[in-house]
Motif scaffolding. Sequence first.
Motif, PDB file in Angstrom:
ATOM      1  N   PRO A  25      -1.843   9.956  -3.851  1.00 18.39           N
ATOM      2  CA  PRO A  25      -0.645   9.251  -4.331  1.00 18.39           C
ATOM      3  C   PRO A  25      -0.993   7.876  -4.902  1.00 18.39           C
ATOM      4  O   PRO A  25      -1.835   7.160  -4.359  1.00 18.39           O
ATOM      5  N   SER A  27       1.059   4.414  -6.016  1.00 19.45           N
ATOM      6  CA  SER A  27       2.365   3.729  -6.040  1.00 19.45           C
ATOM      7  C   SER A  27       2.269   2.504  -6.926  1.00 19.45           C
ATOM      8  O   SER A  27       2.428   2.591  -8.136  1.00 19.45           O
ATOM      9  N   THR A  30      -2.130  -1.441  -6.517  1.00 19.97           N
ATOM     10  CA  THR A  30      -2.826  -2.715  -6.262  1.00 19.97           C
ATOM     11  C   THR A  30      -3.931  -2.569  -5.212  1.00 19.97           C
ATOM     12  O   THR A  30      -4.884  -3.335  -5.220  1.00 19.97           O
ATOM     13  N   THR A 102       4.278  -1.754  -3.517  1.00 19.99           N
ATOM     14  CA  THR A 102       5.406  -0.989  -2.975  1.00 19.99           C
ATOM     15  C   THR A 102       5.366  -0.970  -1.446  1.00 19.99           C
ATOM     16  O   THR A 102       4.317  -1.174  -0.825  1.00 19.99           O
ATOM     17  N   ASP A 115       1.652  -8.280   5.033  1.00 17.30           N
ATOM     18  CA  ASP A 115       2.860  -9.020   5.419  1.00 17.30           C
ATOM     19  C   ASP A 115       3.999  -8.088   5.804  1.00 17.30           C
ATOM     20  O   ASP A 115       5.059  -8.563   6.208  1.00 17.30           O
TER      21      ASP A 115
HETATM   22  C1  LIG Z   1      -4.994 -10.118  -4.968  1.00 15.07           C
HETATM   23  C2  LIG Z   1      -4.084  -9.395  -3.996  1.00 15.07           C
HETATM   24  C3  LIG Z   1      -3.448 -10.119  -2.990  1.00 15.07           C
HETATM   25  C4  LIG Z   1      -2.594  -9.470  -2.077  1.00 15.07           C
HETATM   26  N1  LIG Z   1      -1.987 -10.194  -1.104  1.00 15.07           N
HETATM   27  C5  LIG Z   1      -1.162  -9.574  -0.230  1.00 15.07           C
HETATM   28  C6  LIG Z   1      -0.500 -10.320   0.780  1.00 15.07           C
HETATM   29  O1  LIG Z   1      -0.634 -11.540   0.902  1.00 15.07           O
HETATM   30  N2  LIG Z   1       0.338  -9.642   1.627  1.00 15.07           N
HETATM   31  C7  LIG Z   1       0.547  -8.289   1.517  1.00 15.07           C
HETATM   32  O2  LIG Z   1       1.320  -7.733   2.314  1.00 15.07           O
HETATM   33  N3  LIG Z   1      -0.076  -7.574   0.567  1.00 15.07           N
HETATM   34  C8  LIG Z   1      -0.907  -8.175  -0.313  1.00 15.07           C
HETATM   35  N4  LIG Z   1      -1.519  -7.441  -1.289  1.00 15.07           N
HETATM   36  C9  LIG Z   1      -1.213  -5.991  -1.396  1.00 15.07           C
HETATM   37  C10 LIG Z   1      -2.129  -5.117  -0.532  1.00 15.07           C
HETATM   38  O3  LIG Z   1      -3.422  -5.617  -0.459  1.00 15.07           O
HETATM   39  C11 LIG Z   1      -2.174  -3.682  -1.101  1.00 15.07           C
HETATM   40  O4  LIG Z   1      -2.809  -3.752  -2.377  1.00 15.07           O
HETATM   41  C12 LIG Z   1      -0.794  -3.058  -1.248  1.00 15.07           C
HETATM   42  O5  LIG Z   1      -0.094  -3.164  -0.027  1.00 15.07           O
HETATM   43  C13 LIG Z   1      -0.881  -1.574  -1.632  1.00 15.07           C
HETATM   44  O6  LIG Z   1       0.398  -1.165  -2.073  1.00 15.07           O
HETATM   45  P1  LIG Z   1       0.564  -0.369  -3.444  1.00 15.07           P
HETATM   46  O7  LIG Z   1       1.991  -0.029  -3.618  1.00 15.07           O
HETATM   47  O8  LIG Z   1      -0.070  -1.103  -4.571  1.00 15.07           O
HETATM   48  O9  LIG Z   1      -0.238   0.958  -3.077  1.00 15.07           O
HETATM   49  P2  LIG Z   1      -1.355   1.776  -3.891  1.00 15.07           P
HETATM   50  O10 LIG Z   1      -2.481   0.893  -4.268  1.00 15.07           O
HETATM   51  O11 LIG Z   1      -0.725   2.586  -4.962  1.00 15.07           O
HETATM   52  O12 LIG Z   1      -1.828   2.777  -2.738  1.00 15.07           O
HETATM   53  C14 LIG Z   1      -2.523   2.292  -1.600  1.00 15.07           C
HETATM   54  C15 LIG Z   1      -2.911   3.492  -0.716  1.00 15.07           C
HETATM   55  O13 LIG Z   1      -1.752   4.111  -0.190  1.00 15.07           O
HETATM   56  C16 LIG Z   1      -1.638   5.481  -0.620  1.00 15.07           C
HETATM   57  N5  LIG Z   1      -0.212   5.653  -0.931  1.00 15.07           N
HETATM   58  C17 LIG Z   1       0.495   5.014  -1.897  1.00 15.07           C
HETATM   59  N6  LIG Z   1       1.796   5.316  -1.800  1.00 15.07           N
HETATM   60  C18 LIG Z   1       1.921   6.185  -0.762  1.00 15.07           C
HETATM   61  C19 LIG Z   1       3.027   6.852  -0.164  1.00 15.07           C
HETATM   62  N7  LIG Z   1       4.280   6.690  -0.601  1.00 15.07           N
HETATM   63  N8  LIG Z   1       2.770   7.655   0.889  1.00 15.07           N
HETATM   64  C20 LIG Z   1       1.508   7.821   1.373  1.00 15.07           C
HETATM   65  N9  LIG Z   1       0.424   7.219   0.844  1.00 15.07           N
HETATM   66  C21 LIG Z   1       0.634   6.401  -0.204  1.00 15.07           C
HETATM   67  C22 LIG Z   1      -2.539   5.592  -1.836  1.00 15.07           C
HETATM   68  O14 LIG Z   1      -3.020   6.906  -2.019  1.00 15.07           O
HETATM   69  C23 LIG Z   1      -3.641   4.607  -1.475  1.00 15.07           C
HETATM   70  O15 LIG Z   1      -4.544   5.206  -0.586  1.00 15.07           O
HETATM   71  C24 LIG Z   1      -2.369  -8.063  -2.201  1.00 15.07           C
HETATM   72  C25 LIG Z   1      -3.005  -7.337  -3.217  1.00 15.07           C
HETATM   73  C26 LIG Z   1      -3.854  -7.983  -4.112  1.00 15.07           C
HETATM   74  C27 LIG Z   1      -4.512  -7.172  -5.204  1.00 15.07           C
END
Ligand SMILES: Cc1cc2nc3c(=O)[nH]c(=O)nc-3n(C[C@H](O)[C@H](O)[C@H](O)COP(=O)(O)OP(=O)(O)OC[C@H]3O[C@@H](n4cnc5c(N)ncnc54)[C@H](O)[C@@H]3O)c2cc1C
Length: 268
Positions: A25, A27, A30, A102, A115
């Motif tokens: 998946p 989302s 990031t 997300t 967070d």
């Molecule tokens: C520079 C930077 C700083 C950040 N700082 C923070 C911060 O201060 N606080 C904070 O909370 N977060 C922070 N983040 C975000 C955190 O590090 C993750 O990148 C983020 O939580 C992942 O969410 P996404 O929606 O991008 O998931 P994705 O990158 O799309 O997926 C992440 C993982 O989850 C799986 N996945 C995705 N969606 C689902 C679903 N619905 N069901 C099951 N599995 C799924 C994917 O297959 C993958 O393995 C930061 C990110 C970056 C790049």
Amino acid sequence: MDSIKWYFPEMLDEVPGLLKENLIPHSGGTGLLMGDLSRKKGLIDLGHLPLKYVKTTDDSTEIGAMATYADVVRELGEIRPNLVLVSALGKAASTPLRNRITVGGSIAFAPIWSDIIGPLVALDAEITLIGAISGKYPVAGYIKDSGLKKQTLITSIEFAAKNWQSYYHRHIRTKFDFPAFTITILISKESNLIDDARIVITGNTNRFARLTDIEEMLTDKTIGEIEIGGIGENLDIKFAGKKQTSPEYLRYLVGVELERGLREILKD
Ligand SMILES: Cc1cc2nc3c(=O)[nH]c(=O)nc-3n(C[C@H](O)[C@H](O)[C@H](O)COP(=O)(O)OP(=O)(O)OC[C@H]3O[C@@H](n4cnc5c(N)ncnc54)[C@H](O)[C@@H]3O)c2cc1C
């Protein structure tokens, strides 16, 4: 490297078959795109599924897995501005990132700097899964049980509405920094009597710790009966060392910030 194939399901019942083929998946991307994608067979873009929503009733809140941090802050901020998720997610990462990160991806990824995990564990939130395993599971259980993550998709998150007073601290050195730890405190009071308390620390070696001893110590007490000094000493939580910070010093800082948070939330 072979090019990665993308899949774009529009209905939830298309997803279990794709997960069965070990497709991953995607989302916000990031977290995923920071890792090595070279061995991934294919990615499932969740962006066309009906999972981007925030719903509230008098009794509960339900958030679709594709709602971003920014969606949650904007939509819940209007209806439940004091909710701990609003203050926690509003400070996470940066504005452009909050527009992509997300809720579902963040629970699945659950980085040590998250967070969202502290507030959701404190709220006793449950996720709904589909795929190899389906049903409702506590967020706290999902994070620690890798069996629930294999070939499953989080579709939504739900928690009960309650009139919590909340406190959230993310321990950062600069505004745009990964928190070394976070502290979530929820208190429910009936006039001056505390009838429920939840305290969750994240950033430790077990991903999160719920401080049930302190919760019990606060419950059924009036504010005047609580002696905050010393509560943060000798916490049974382990941290890994970070750059320029030893595990012992981090635990000491958690104790100091915990007492500060309790003073703040109990000051009325
Ligand atoms: C520079 C930077 C700083 C950040 N700082 C923070 C911060 O201060 N606080 C904070 O909370 N977060 C922070 N983040 C975000 C955190 O590090 C993750 O990148 C983020 O939580 C992942 O969410 P996404 O929606 O991008 O998931 P994705 O990158 O799309 O997926 C992440 C993982 O989850 C799986 N996945 C995705 N969606 C689902 C679903 N619905 N069901 C099951 N599995 C799924 C994917 O297959 C993958 O393995 C930061 C990110 C970056 C790049």
